[in-house]
Design a protein around this motif. Structure first.
Motif, PDB file in Angstrom:
ATOM      1  N   THR A   1       0.834  -1.204   0.000  1.00 49.82           N
ATOM      2  CA  THR A   1       0.000   0.000   0.000  1.00 49.82           C
ATOM      3  C   THR A   1       0.867   1.251   0.000  1.00 49.82           C
ATOM      4  O   THR A   1       0.619   2.194  -0.761  1.00 49.82           O
ATOM      5  CB  THR A   1      -0.917  -0.011   1.241  1.00 49.82           C
ATOM      6  OG1 THR A   1      -1.682  -1.209   1.218  1.00 49.82           O
ATOM      7  CG2 THR A   1      -1.846   1.173   1.254  1.00 49.82           C
TER       8      THR A   1
ATOM      9  N   ASN B   1      -8.109  -3.975   2.142  1.00 48.82           N
ATOM     10  CA  ASN B   1      -7.243  -4.532   1.115  1.00 48.82           C
ATOM     11  C   ASN B   1      -7.625  -5.988   0.847  1.00 48.82           C
ATOM     12  O   ASN B   1      -8.247  -6.632   1.673  1.00 48.82           O
ATOM     13  CB  ASN B   1      -5.803  -4.433   1.634  1.00 48.82           C
ATOM     14  CG  ASN B   1      -4.774  -4.544   0.539  1.00 48.82           C
ATOM     15  OD1 ASN B   1      -5.109  -4.529  -0.647  1.00 48.82           O
ATOM     16  ND2 ASN B   1      -3.517  -4.663   0.925  1.00 48.82           N
ATOM     17  N   ARG B   2      -7.201  -6.480  -0.315  1.00 53.33           N
ATOM     18  CA  ARG B   2      -7.364  -7.909  -0.638  1.00 53.33           C
ATOM     19  C   ARG B   2      -8.808  -8.381  -0.595  1.00 53.33           C
ATOM     20  O   ARG B   2      -9.106  -9.431  -0.025  1.00 53.33           O
ATOM     21  CB  ARG B   2      -6.589  -8.761   0.371  1.00 53.33           C
ATOM     22  CG  ARG B   2      -5.130  -8.494   0.358  1.00 53.33           C
ATOM     23  CD  ARG B   2      -4.379  -9.783   0.131  1.00 53.33           C
ATOM     24  NE  ARG B   2      -2.979  -9.478   0.099  1.00 53.33           N
ATOM     25  CZ  ARG B   2      -2.149  -9.691   1.126  1.00 53.33           C
ATOM     26  NH1 ARG B   2      -2.606 -10.256   2.224  1.00 53.33           N
ATOM     27  NH2 ARG B   2      -0.905  -9.357   1.019  1.00 53.33           N
TER      28      ARG B   2
ATOM     29  N   VAL C   1      -9.430  -2.153  -2.063  1.00 50.14           N
ATOM     30  CA  VAL C   1      -8.533  -2.695  -3.084  1.00 50.14           C
ATOM     31  C   VAL C   1      -8.836  -4.173  -3.260  1.00 50.14           C
ATOM     32  O   VAL C   1      -8.853  -4.927  -2.283  1.00 50.14           O
ATOM     33  CB  VAL C   1      -7.060  -2.506  -2.674  1.00 50.14           C
ATOM     34  CG1 VAL C   1      -6.141  -2.988  -3.781  1.00 50.14           C
ATOM     35  CG2 VAL C   1      -6.761  -1.057  -2.326  1.00 50.14           C
TER      36      VAL C   1
ATOM     37  N   ASP D   1      -8.266  -8.079  -4.360  1.00 49.64           N
ATOM     38  CA  ASP D   1      -7.150  -9.022  -4.364  1.00 49.64           C
ATOM     39  C   ASP D   1      -6.874  -9.393  -5.817  1.00 49.64           C
ATOM     40  O   ASP D   1      -7.753  -9.885  -6.507  1.00 49.64           O
ATOM     41  CB  ASP D   1      -7.563 -10.260  -3.565  1.00 49.64           C
ATOM     42  CG  ASP D   1      -6.374 -11.125  -3.246  1.00 49.64           C
ATOM     43  OD1 ASP D   1      -5.251 -10.602  -3.257  1.00 49.64           O
ATOM     44  OD2 ASP D   1      -6.575 -12.315  -2.981  1.00 49.64           O
ATOM     45  N   ASP D   2      -5.684  -9.102  -6.274  1.00 47.69           N
ATOM     46  CA  ASP D   2      -5.403  -9.342  -7.686  1.00 47.69           C
ATOM     47  C   ASP D   2      -4.015  -9.952  -7.849  1.00 47.69           C
ATOM     48  O   ASP D   2      -3.051  -9.500  -7.239  1.00 47.69           O
ATOM     49  CB  ASP D   2      -5.496  -8.004  -8.434  1.00 47.69           C
ATOM     50  CG  ASP D   2      -5.484  -8.211  -9.934  1.00 47.69           C
ATOM     51  OD1 ASP D   2      -6.580  -8.413 -10.490  1.00 47.69           O
ATOM     52  OD2 ASP D   2      -4.392  -8.186 -10.521  1.00 47.69           O
TER      53      ASP D   2
ATOM     54  N   VAL E   1      -0.869  -7.833  -8.579  1.00 46.04           N
ATOM     55  CA  VAL E   1      -0.218  -7.047  -7.525  1.00 46.04           C
ATOM     56  C   VAL E   1       1.042  -7.772  -7.055  1.00 46.04           C
ATOM     57  O   VAL E   1       2.118  -7.185  -6.936  1.00 46.04           O
ATOM     58  CB  VAL E   1      -1.175  -6.810  -6.340  1.00 46.04           C
ATOM     59  CG1 VAL E   1      -0.474  -6.068  -5.220  1.00 46.04           C
ATOM     60  CG2 VAL E   1      -2.411  -6.061  -6.787  1.00 46.04           C
TER      61      VAL E   1
ATOM     62  N   ALA F   1      -6.539  -3.152  -9.266  1.00 42.91           N
ATOM     63  CA  ALA F   1      -5.922  -2.696  -8.021  1.00 42.91           C
ATOM     64  C   ALA F   1      -5.209  -1.371  -8.223  1.00 42.91           C
ATOM     65  O   ALA F   1      -5.203  -0.499  -7.344  1.00 42.91           O
ATOM     66  CB  ALA F   1      -4.944  -3.746  -7.516  1.00 42.91           C
ATOM     67  N   SER F   2      -4.613  -1.222  -9.400  1.00 43.91           N
ATOM     68  CA  SER F   2      -3.922   0.023  -9.709  1.00 43.91           C
ATOM     69  C   SER F   2      -4.893   1.200  -9.667  1.00 43.91           C
ATOM     70  O   SER F   2      -4.603   2.251  -9.093  1.00 43.91           O
ATOM     71  CB  SER F   2      -3.281  -0.087 -11.089  1.00 43.91           C
ATOM     72  OG  SER F   2      -2.917   1.189 -11.532  1.00 43.91           O
TER      73      SER F   2
ATOM     74  N   ALA G   1      -7.599   1.331  -8.010  1.00 50.90           N
ATOM     75  CA  ALA G   1      -7.960   1.543  -6.606  1.00 50.90           C
ATOM     76  C   ALA G   1      -6.932   2.429  -5.914  1.00 50.90           C
ATOM     77  O   ALA G   1      -7.287   3.379  -5.213  1.00 50.90           O
ATOM     78  CB  ALA G   1      -8.076   0.204  -5.890  1.00 50.90           C
ATOM     79  N   TYR G   2      -5.646   2.136  -6.124  1.00 54.13           N
ATOM     80  CA  TYR G   2      -4.592   2.942  -5.483  1.00 54.13           C
ATOM     81  C   TYR G   2      -4.588   4.372  -6.013  1.00 54.13           C
ATOM     82  O   TYR G   2      -4.386   5.328  -5.270  1.00 54.13           O
ATOM     83  CB  TYR G   2      -3.224   2.290  -5.684  1.00 54.13           C
ATOM     84  CG  TYR G   2      -3.024   1.075  -4.807  1.00 54.13           C
ATOM     85  CD1 TYR G   2      -3.108   1.179  -3.409  1.00 54.13           C
ATOM     86  CD2 TYR G   2      -2.762  -0.174  -5.360  1.00 54.13           C
ATOM     87  CE1 TYR G   2      -2.935   0.070  -2.615  1.00 54.13           C
ATOM     88  CE2 TYR G   2      -2.597  -1.287  -4.558  1.00 54.13           C
ATOM     89  CZ  TYR G   2      -2.678  -1.164  -3.187  1.00 54.13           C
ATOM     90  OH  TYR G   2      -2.519  -2.255  -2.387  1.00 54.13           O
TER      91      TYR G   2
END
Lengths: 225, 267
Positions: free
Chosen positions: B19, B174-175, B204, B206-207, B210, B228-229, B231-232
């Motif tokens: 993160t 996360n995840r 985020v 879970d991918d 990552v 996930a990208s 999300a960040y």
């Protein structure tokens, strides 16, 4: 001059009542008490006579109180039942107030946190799993109780715990303890609940409304409305 | 004057370092000057995730013990033109090599030069944690949809609330595995947020990408198409004050056949 009596003895059907003057010096009082008791002690009777001591507006320290008690006990067949005074110290008053007041606190008790109050606790928020609330008296939680609640920590078995959502890890009242059932299946809508110690010395969870019948002392309002 | 944000979780393995790396990267992509600080002394790995391990010369303990100046220890990420730097943790000392006051002084110094200082906190609530939060003014708590992680997050939030120099912490879940959450086999986002009662700043998924990206030393946030990208990047935009709606993590529309099966109640 007709001297005012420092010690007045009255007989009632329950025993003797000693009224001790609160203006004279302590030494004087002791002397006169000793004298009076010696005069009036009739050792012929075997029966024990209980004595109530009223000290008026005089404050007796613990040592003094013990001294007076000892003085009375030395006379045969006299037993001190109680010592009453109109005055208490600030510390005692403070403690009395703390033990009887409802402390309201608005926050979430999170995992690892312990909240302890001397009297009753009104928590506006949740107790999360791993968090603990303790109270000398009752515990009222307006949010969800998911951690541990311990009411009546000083041995008050009359204490109760109530919460809007009752899902505790553990409930403790005085020295009794109960934990959540292992199979946590029953979900769905539930109303506000309370926990108390029943006649069989077991902690019971019930509807909040039963409290008014089993713990009428919870009402502090005097008189009717 | 920059902002110092500590990324923490209490429990280990929920994705603090990933993160930190990705929020730092995403902020740099937005054109902010960012310094990542790894406070996990003795068990550093933010440098690995960022792919900067082989450029480390001095580390955090060298700076604290004044064996070098702060700029000397900072590792520049060449993929970002003068925007992203890393202050690596020492690998040879332990957490007690540094105290909270020294950390605070260091972070205050970094605040002069950078817009955002992202502090990667070690797991646990001991000295390492205290060092990491000492200089921070904001906090982000990372958790996963597991009861144990949520329990530790709750504990950490309780500790963070006692720190007067830190604003009320924000939450990242996360995840997330959307299908498990949908079936009710995993705690859902609303449940966790209600339980912890702090503001949610991002979720985020879970991918697999990552993990792959981390192993290549390339934070996933650099890939513009990954779930996930995004999300960040959204989290970075929220840190910058934009209001971005939460990502929809539902899987793609089910096919016609699945719909028919659902209609007849066949699983």
């Amino acid at each position: 001059m007709n001297r005012k009596q420092n010690v007045t003895i009255k007989g009632t059907k329950d025993g003797l009542t000693l009224h001790l003057d609160d203006v004279c010096s302590y030494e004087e009082l002791k002397k006169e008490l000793n004298q009076k008791l010696t005069e009036s002690s009739r050792s012929s009777e075997d029966r024990l006579i209980s004595v109530m001591v009223h000290t008026g507006n005089r404050y007796l320290s613990e040592a003094q109180e013990e001294e007076i008690k000892e003085l009375i006990r030395q006379k045969k067949n006299l037993v001190v039942e109680s010592v009453r005074s109109n005055v208490i110290t600030k510390n005692e008053a403070e403690k009395l107030k703390q033990d009887n007041e409802i402390l309201s606190i608005a926050r979430i008790i999170r995992s690892g946190q312990v909240l302890e109050v001397p009297g009753d606790l009104l928590l506006i928020g949740d107790v999360n799993p791993g968090g603990t609330v303790k109270a000398g008296g009752n515990i009222f939680i307006m949010g969800a109780l998911k951690g541990i609640a311990h009411a009546g920590i000083n041995g008050n078995k009359e204490a109760v715990i109530s919460a809007s959502v009752m899902k505790p890890t553990q409930l403790r009242i005085s020295d009794s303890l109960t934990r959540a059932p292992d199979d946590n299946v029953e979900e769905g809508k539930r109303e506000m609940e309370c926990a108390y110690i029943d006649e069989d010395n077991q902690i019971t969870i019930d509807r909040l409304q039963v409290l008014m019948h089993i713990r009428p002392n919870l009402s502090k309002l005097q008189g009717g409305f | 004057m920059g902002e110092a944000i500590v990324i923490t979780s209490g429990k280990g393995g929920v994705g603090k370092t990933t993160t930190s790396a990705n929020i730092g990267t995403a902020l740099a992509l937005q054109g902010k000057r960012v310094c990542l600080v790894d406070t996990d002394i003795g068990l550093r790995n933010l440098d690995v995730v960022m792919g900067l391990e082989n450029r480390i010369i001095y580390d955090l303990v060298d700076v604290i013990e004044e064996r070098c100046k702060v700029p000397q220890a900072l590792v520049k990420d060449k993929r970002f033109d003068d925007l992203l730097y890393l202050l690596p943790a020492a690998q040879t000392s332990d957490k007690n090599a540094v105290n909270s006051e020294q950390m605070k002084k260091l972070i205050d110094e970094l605040k002069q030069d950078y817009d955002y200082i992202i502090i990667d906190c070690p797991a646990g609530i001991e000295q390492g944690y205290r060092n990491a939060v000492a200089g921070a003014t904001k906090a982000i708590v990372v958790t996963t949809p597991e009861v144990s992680a949520v329990r530790d997050a709750d504990r950490i939030i309780g500790l963070l609330e006692k720190e007067e120099h830190i604003e009320s912490p924000k939450l990242i879940i996360n995840r997330i595995r959307p299908h498990l959450m949908k079936n009710g086999d995993m705690l859902d986002v609303e449940e966790i947020t209600n339980h912890l009662s702090i503001d949610l700043i991002g979720i985020v998924a879970d991918d697999d990408q990552v993990i792959k990206a981390s192993n290549h030393g390339e934070p996933i946030a650099m890939n513009p198409n990954n779930v996930a990208s995004i999300a960040y990047r959204n989290i970075a935009r929220r840190i910058l004050g934009e209001s971005v709606p939460l990502q929809q993590l539902e899987e793609e529309n089910p096919g016609v056949f699945t719909k028919i099966k659902k209609f007849f109640g066949v699983k």
